[in-house]
Scaffold this active site. Structure first.
Site, PDB file in Angstrom:
ATOM      1  N   CYS A 163     -28.880 -53.990  -2.957  1.00 57.42           N
ATOM      2  CA  CYS A 163     -28.239 -54.420  -1.719  1.00 57.42           C
ATOM      3  C   CYS A 163     -26.734 -54.446  -1.953  1.00 57.42           C
ATOM      4  O   CYS A 163     -26.248 -54.237  -3.070  1.00 57.42           O
ATOM      5  CB  CYS A 163     -28.732 -55.810  -1.327  1.00 57.42           C
ATOM      6  SG  CYS A 163     -28.305 -57.085  -2.541  1.00 57.42           S
ATOM      7  N   HIS A 180     -30.695 -60.145 -11.515  1.00 51.62           N
ATOM      8  CA  HIS A 180     -31.955 -60.304 -12.234  1.00 51.62           C
ATOM      9  C   HIS A 180     -32.635 -58.954 -12.466  1.00 51.62           C
ATOM     10  O   HIS A 180     -33.602 -58.595 -11.795  1.00 51.62           O
ATOM     11  CB  HIS A 180     -32.885 -61.257 -11.485  1.00 51.62           C
ATOM     12  CG  HIS A 180     -32.520 -62.698 -11.673  1.00 51.62           C
ATOM     13  ND1 HIS A 180     -32.887 -63.688 -10.785  1.00 51.62           N
ATOM     14  CD2 HIS A 180     -31.826 -63.319 -12.653  1.00 51.62           C
ATOM     15  CE1 HIS A 180     -32.432 -64.853 -11.214  1.00 51.62           C
ATOM     16  NE2 HIS A 180     -31.782 -64.650 -12.333  1.00 51.62           N
ATOM     17  N   HIS A 232     -25.614 -64.833  -8.093  1.00 54.61           N
ATOM     18  CA  HIS A 232     -26.430 -65.922  -7.547  1.00 54.61           C
ATOM     19  C   HIS A 232     -25.596 -67.141  -7.163  1.00 54.61           C
ATOM     20  O   HIS A 232     -26.080 -68.027  -6.466  1.00 54.61           O
ATOM     21  CB  HIS A 232     -27.482 -66.351  -8.568  1.00 54.61           C
ATOM     22  CG  HIS A 232     -28.273 -65.214  -9.102  1.00 54.61           C
ATOM     23  ND1 HIS A 232     -28.023 -64.621 -10.326  1.00 54.61           N
ATOM     24  CD2 HIS A 232     -29.312 -64.530  -8.567  1.00 54.61           C
ATOM     25  CE1 HIS A 232     -28.880 -63.630 -10.519  1.00 54.61           C
ATOM     26  NE2 HIS A 232     -29.669 -63.555  -9.458  1.00 54.61           N
ATOM     27  N   HIS A 289     -34.175 -71.978  -9.595  1.00 52.89           N
ATOM     28  CA  HIS A 289     -33.560 -70.669  -9.375  1.00 52.89           C
ATOM     29  C   HIS A 289     -32.040 -70.842  -9.414  1.00 52.89           C
ATOM     30  O   HIS A 289     -31.503 -71.816  -8.869  1.00 52.89           O
ATOM     31  CB  HIS A 289     -33.995 -70.100  -8.032  1.00 52.89           C
ATOM     32  CG  HIS A 289     -33.595 -68.673  -7.832  1.00 52.89           C
ATOM     33  ND1 HIS A 289     -32.329 -68.313  -7.407  1.00 52.89           N
ATOM     34  CD2 HIS A 289     -34.264 -67.509  -8.023  1.00 52.89           C
ATOM     35  CE1 HIS A 289     -32.245 -66.996  -7.332  1.00 52.89           C
ATOM     36  NE2 HIS A 289     -33.407 -66.484  -7.699  1.00 52.89           N
ATOM     37  N   GLU A 295     -29.649 -69.553  -7.770  1.00 52.73           N
ATOM     38  CA  GLU A 295     -29.014 -69.710  -6.461  1.00 52.73           C
ATOM     39  C   GLU A 295     -29.174 -71.133  -5.939  1.00 52.73           C
ATOM     40  O   GLU A 295     -28.246 -71.706  -5.360  1.00 52.73           O
ATOM     41  CB  GLU A 295     -29.599 -68.716  -5.455  1.00 52.73           C
ATOM     42  CG  GLU A 295     -28.914 -68.780  -4.095  1.00 52.73           C
ATOM     43  CD  GLU A 295     -29.566 -67.911  -3.043  1.00 52.73           C
ATOM     44  OE1 GLU A 295     -29.562 -68.311  -1.863  1.00 52.73           O
ATOM     45  OE2 GLU A 295     -30.078 -66.827  -3.394  1.00 52.73           O
ATOM     46  N   THR A 334     -31.358 -67.519  -0.008  1.00 51.70           N
ATOM     47  CA  THR A 334     -31.252 -66.246   0.715  1.00 51.70           C
ATOM     48  C   THR A 334     -32.416 -65.298   0.466  1.00 51.70           C
ATOM     49  O   THR A 334     -32.632 -64.379   1.253  1.00 51.70           O
ATOM     50  CB  THR A 334     -29.955 -65.517   0.332  1.00 51.70           C
ATOM     51  OG1 THR A 334     -29.986 -65.182  -1.057  1.00 51.70           O
ATOM     52  CG2 THR A 334     -28.728 -66.350   0.639  1.00 51.70           C
ATOM     53  N   CYS A 339     -30.874 -63.484   3.714  1.00 59.14           N
ATOM     54  CA  CYS A 339     -29.936 -62.374   3.858  1.00 59.14           C
ATOM     55  C   CYS A 339     -30.608 -61.149   4.484  1.00 59.14           C
ATOM     56  O   CYS A 339     -31.822 -60.997   4.466  1.00 59.14           O
ATOM     57  CB  CYS A 339     -29.310 -62.022   2.508  1.00 59.14           C
ATOM     58  SG  CYS A 339     -30.308 -60.965   1.461  1.00 59.14           S
ATOM     59  N   SER A 342     -36.440 -63.534  -7.456  1.00 61.54           N
ATOM     60  CA  SER A 342     -37.136 -64.195  -6.352  1.00 61.54           C
ATOM     61  C   SER A 342     -37.476 -63.217  -5.246  1.00 61.54           C
ATOM     62  O   SER A 342     -38.607 -63.190  -4.744  1.00 61.54           O
ATOM     63  CB  SER A 342     -36.273 -65.334  -5.807  1.00 61.54           C
ATOM     64  OG  SER A 342     -36.867 -65.919  -4.670  1.00 61.54           O
ATOM     65  N   SER A 366     -32.280 -56.023  -6.700  1.00 64.28           N
ATOM     66  CA  SER A 366     -31.526 -55.800  -7.935  1.00 64.28           C
ATOM     67  C   SER A 366     -32.145 -54.721  -8.814  1.00 64.28           C
ATOM     68  O   SER A 366     -31.800 -54.595  -9.986  1.00 64.28           O
ATOM     69  CB  SER A 366     -31.401 -57.113  -8.725  1.00 64.28           C
ATOM     70  OG  SER A 366     -32.661 -57.727  -8.903  1.00 64.28           O
TER      71      SER A 366
END
EC number: 1.17.7.4
Length: 332
Positions: free
Chosen positions: A17, A46, A82, A132, A134, A173, A203, A232, A276
């Site tokens: 992304c 990740h 993150h 996590h 984030e 997200t 997102c 995730s 990712s």
């Protein structure tokens, strides 16, 4: 020996992304501008393939800032896509470190949404997964006790706020849109006055990849999601594929992980990739199936992504060559 026919339903969009692409560019540009080593706190994204590739250029990954040797403290340190708690840049400043923040702008947006709730006197409910990076980063934007993390509808049922009329929520997200909807709905049932964020927290890339998987998964004998076990958004794609009608769904990092005995006799294979996961690994896994099956590719594309996020101002005077861009895009 005649190969068994196989249709590979390849999802689009998939893979990198804009936030991941930006983060990798930041590391590459920093190495070009400042020279190696460049330190990165936590995995920049990740994916071990990406991390190991950046290590070959001179990136050094650490979990905490005190791991940076004294003789290298003039070198840049980059914060991962993150996001990090506010305590991390404060620590970097105290150590006189030069740091570059590669936090995805969409994660930064969630940070701002949480801070806005808090400024308006609301206790913040964060929908996300405990541990996590984030989630740790988002909770770390606010004082201790200002945020309550919920993962499930059951967590919402157990939540007893001091003031039910002064609540606001945000979400991680990379969650499943459908699962998050259930939790948000329950929050609304229990706390009718709860304030939503000003804009959607999940997102665009997460939503787009999940929608493509939903359309591609029905009828698939097997659905492969390319991604890391600590990603995730990749794990959510596995779940989405199963819920959408795939008979089986698995997460793979590389082709050598494929258990061919478990794959068995299949006629329709779905393939997608987390945000990712580089395209070169997607191609590697597709080629592994081509070697064993008479495979035909069927593209299942729902939308074209055109988003692009600018890198840090400090790096905009450095140009990426065609070779650099090939590396960033995972084509090595």
């Amino acid at each position: 020996m005649t190969k068994t026919p196989l249709t590979i339903r390849l999802c689009g969009p998939r893979g990198f992304c804009a936030g991941v692409d930006r983060a990798i560019q930041i590391v590459v540009l920093a190495i070009k501008k400042y020279g190696a080593p460049v330190y990165v706190r936590h995995e920049i994204v990740h994916n071990r393939f990406v991390v190991e590739g950046l290590e070959t250029l001179g990136a050094v990954f650490v979990e905490e800032l005190d791991e940076i040797p004294a003789e290298h403290q003039s070198q840049p340190v980059i914060f991962s896509a993150h996001g990090v708690p506010k305590s991390v840049p404060a620590d970097a400043e105290q150590r006189n470190l030069f740091f570059l923040d590669a936090t995805c702008p969409l994660v930064s947006k969630v940070h701002k949404q949480a801070m806005r709730h808090e400024r308006q006197g609301r206790h913040v409910v964060l929908i996300g997964h405990k541990g996590h990076p984030e989630v740790i980063g988002t909770m770390g934007q606010l004082p201790p006790g200002a945020v309550t993390l919920v993962e499930t509808v059951e967590d919402v049922d157990a939540f007893e706020p001091a003031d039910p009329a002064a609540l606001g929520f945000v979400t991680q997200t990379t969650l499943s849109v459908d699962d998050t909807a259930d939790v948000i709905a329950r929050l609304g049932e229990r706390f009718p006055l709860i304030n939503a964020p000003a804009a959607e927290s999940i997102c665009y890339a997460t939503t787009n990849r999940q929608e493509a998987v939903k359309q591609a998964a029905p009828g698939c004998d097997l659905f492969v999601v390319v991604g890391a076990p600590n990603s995730s958004n990749s794990k959510r794609l596995v779940e989405v594929a199963l819920k959408a009608g795939a008979k089986r769904s698995i997460l793979l990092q590389r082709a050598h992980e494929i258990d061919w005995d478990a794959v068995g006799d299949i006629g329709l294979l779905g393939v997608s990739a987390g945000a990712s996961a580089p395209e070169v690994v997607v191609n590697e896994i597709i080629e592994a199936f081509r070697e064993r099956f008479d495979a035909t590719i069927e593209l299942a594309e729902t939308v074209k992504e055109t988003e692009n996020f600018l890198v840090n101002r400090e790096l905009r005077d450095v140009e990426l060559t065609a070779a650099d861009m090939a590396f960033v895009n995972g084509v090595r």
